[in-house]
Design a protein around this motif. Structure first.
Motif, PDB file in Angstrom:
ATOM      1  N   ASP A  13       0.852  -1.188   0.000  1.00 53.02           N
ATOM      2  CA  ASP A  13       0.000   0.000   0.000  1.00 53.02           C
ATOM      3  C   ASP A  13       0.898   1.252   0.000  1.00 53.02           C
ATOM      4  O   ASP A  13       2.084   1.170   0.337  1.00 53.02           O
ATOM      5  CB  ASP A  13      -0.969  -0.027   1.185  1.00 53.02           C
ATOM      6  CG  ASP A  13      -0.233   0.000   2.505  1.00 53.02           C
ATOM      7  OD1 ASP A  13       0.412   1.019   2.805  1.00 53.02           O
ATOM      8  OD2 ASP A  13      -0.282  -1.026   3.228  1.00 53.02           O
ATOM      9  N   ARG A  15       3.230   2.018   3.051  1.00 59.46           N
ATOM     10  CA  ARG A  15       4.322   1.045   3.204  1.00 59.46           C
ATOM     11  C   ARG A  15       5.374   1.248   2.103  1.00 59.46           C
ATOM     12  O   ARG A  15       6.576   1.162   2.332  1.00 59.46           O
ATOM     13  CB  ARG A  15       3.713  -0.359   3.135  1.00 59.46           C
ATOM     14  CG  ARG A  15       4.670  -1.494   3.212  1.00 59.46           C
ATOM     15  CD  ARG A  15       4.994  -1.861   4.649  1.00 59.46           C
ATOM     16  NE  ARG A  15       6.157  -2.731   4.675  1.00 59.46           N
ATOM     17  CZ  ARG A  15       7.380  -2.316   4.981  1.00 59.46           C
ATOM     18  NH1 ARG A  15       7.596  -1.070   5.316  1.00 59.46           N
ATOM     19  NH2 ARG A  15       8.380  -3.156   4.976  1.00 59.46           N
ATOM     20  N   ARG A  16       4.888   1.530   0.911  1.00 60.70           N
ATOM     21  CA  ARG A  16       5.780   1.772  -0.230  1.00 60.70           C
ATOM     22  C   ARG A  16       6.667   2.981   0.062  1.00 60.70           C
ATOM     23  O   ARG A  16       7.874   2.960  -0.176  1.00 60.70           O
ATOM     24  CB  ARG A  16       4.931   1.986  -1.477  1.00 60.70           C
ATOM     25  CG  ARG A  16       5.657   1.914  -2.767  1.00 60.70           C
ATOM     26  CD  ARG A  16       4.803   1.338  -3.901  1.00 60.70           C
ATOM     27  NE  ARG A  16       3.413   1.710  -3.890  1.00 60.70           N
ATOM     28  CZ  ARG A  16       2.923   2.816  -4.462  1.00 60.70           C
ATOM     29  NH1 ARG A  16       3.710   3.657  -5.072  1.00 60.70           N
ATOM     30  NH2 ARG A  16       1.626   3.064  -4.417  1.00 60.70           N
TER      31      ARG A  16
END
Ligand code: FE2
Ligand code: FE2
Length: 217
Positions: A31, A34-35
């Motif tokens: 997501d 997180r990326r």
């Protein structure tokens, strides 16, 4: 015997095959939050890696007697130092302290090994760092730019305009060295083995990097 130019093309294809789906540092399916965290982790480690690249090229220059290749290395050293400063400044702008980050031991070991390789023949050294390593760096930066564009467009632009064009030039130094020096079956075997050695070590660092990034999340 395979002509040097054809050998270099075939070895580049072998390397590309090795790297398919192996750059595990970024997860395209993650997501956006997180990326972004994975990208920041890459940048922190990138500051360290760029500075170690300066150190390793400085260590190698006296051990590259082939003038045509040696003449290209100070320019690369200068580029890597500029990348170090660019990434550092970007992290500071983002509110981070780049000096607080402790580099991964696996990356430290990889650069220590590369520096220690300075007395190996030019063909082996440049097959490892400029040909195998820098070509994979370009791929890795292309992926990073694609995955950063929506979550951090300024950082994506910094990599795209300030770093990537130089890295393509560094990879070209590797191809030039191999085209000049890998002109016998035995020298081609040496270059192939050096690439494999480098690829395996870098892949080990990538896996450790991802494991560490996941733990710090
Ligand atoms: Fe760089
Ligand atoms: Fe580079």
């Amino acid at each position: 015997m395979i002509a040097a130019r054809d050998f270099v093309r075939a070895l580049a294809e072998d390397n590309a095959c090795f790297w398919r789906d192996r750059d595990v540092r970024l997860d395209p399916a993650a997501d956006p939050a997180r990326r972004l965290e994975q990208i920041r982790y890459r940048m922190r480690q990138g500051v360290y890696n760029e500075l170690r690249s300066v150190e390793l090229i400085a260590a190698w220059i006296p051990h590259v007697p082939e003038r045509e290749i040696r003449d290209l290395l100070p320019g690369q050293l200068d580029d890597e130092h500029r990348h170090y400063r660019l990434l550092r400044e970007r992290l500071i702008t983002l509110g981070e302290d780049p000096d607080a980050y402790r580099p991964l031991p696996e990356w430290e070991a990889l650069f220590d090994w590369l520096v220690a390789c300075r007395t190996r023949p030019t063909l082996e050294k440049l097959a490892m760092f400029q040909f195998a390593g820098e070509t994979q760096s370009c791929e890795g930066f292309e992926t990073l730019i694609a995955l950063a564009t929506d979550v951090d467009p300024e950082t994506a632009a910094l990599y795209r305009d300030g770093i990537l064009p130089d890295e393509y030039r560094h990879a070209a130094i590797g191809r030039r060295a191999l085209t000049l020096l890998a002109d016998t079956p035995s020298s081609q075997d040496v270059a192939r083995a050096a690439c494999h050695e480098m690829n395996e070590r870098v892949f080990g660092a990538y896996r450790a990097h991802r494991a560490r990034a996941d733990r710090s999340a």
